[in-house]
Scaffold this active site. Structure first.
Site: not given
Ligand code: AMP
Ligand code: ZN
Length: 137
Positions: A99, A101
């Site tokens: 992922h 940020h």
């Protein structure tokens, strides 16, 4: 990945505040924001870490992060944006589903990265590391 928390979010088994999705990616609000408005861009298929993730997915994640950054500037009037992606517990990764940020930054947000710049012992120490790196690139 049956017990991966982000896979559970993607399968809608647990709730998340989704702000964008398409066939490849899901973008949702980070539940523990570094700065309020912090979002996470994650692929719908489970990959981890970045070195095991297909190039097209890495590209898509970062192009989506760019889009989210622009939205944070437009929506929140953010003065800047931090984009970061952790790989491995040593790097501070907690959720092992890749992922990115996207963290909106404001001149008044009061957040400071504990960015403690080190010094090489001498120039040759840095050159040796560069030499090792070059051999693998
Ligand atoms: P990392 O340390 O890079 O693995 O970041 C994991 C991030 O996921 C952290 O910033 C957490 O606050 C966030 N997070 C963990 N669980 C959830 C959840 N259920 N919904 C939204 N964000 C989450
Ligand atoms: Zn997963």
């Amino acid at each position: 990945m049956s017990d991966c928390i982000f896979c559970k979010i993607i399968r809608k088994e647990i709730p998340a505040t989704v702000v964008f999705e398409d066939d490849d990616v899901l973008v949702f609000m980070d539940i523990g924001p570094i700065v309020k408005g912090h979002a996470l861009v994650t692929p719908k298929k489970h990959y981890d870490p970045i070195t095991e993730t297909p190039d097209a997915i890495v590209a898509k994640l970062h192009l989506t992060a760019k889009r989210v950054a622009a939205a944070q500037m437009n929506a929140f009037g953010a003065d800047g944006v931090n984009i970061m992606q952790n790989n491995g517990a040593a790097a501070g990764q907690e959720v092992e589903h890749i992922h990115v940020h996207v963290i909106p930054r404001f001149s008044t947000d009061g957040h400071h990265w504990n960015w403690n710049a080190k010094k090489y012992d001498d120039f040759s120490e840095m050159n040796k590391l560069a030499e090792d790196l070059r051999k693998h690139l």
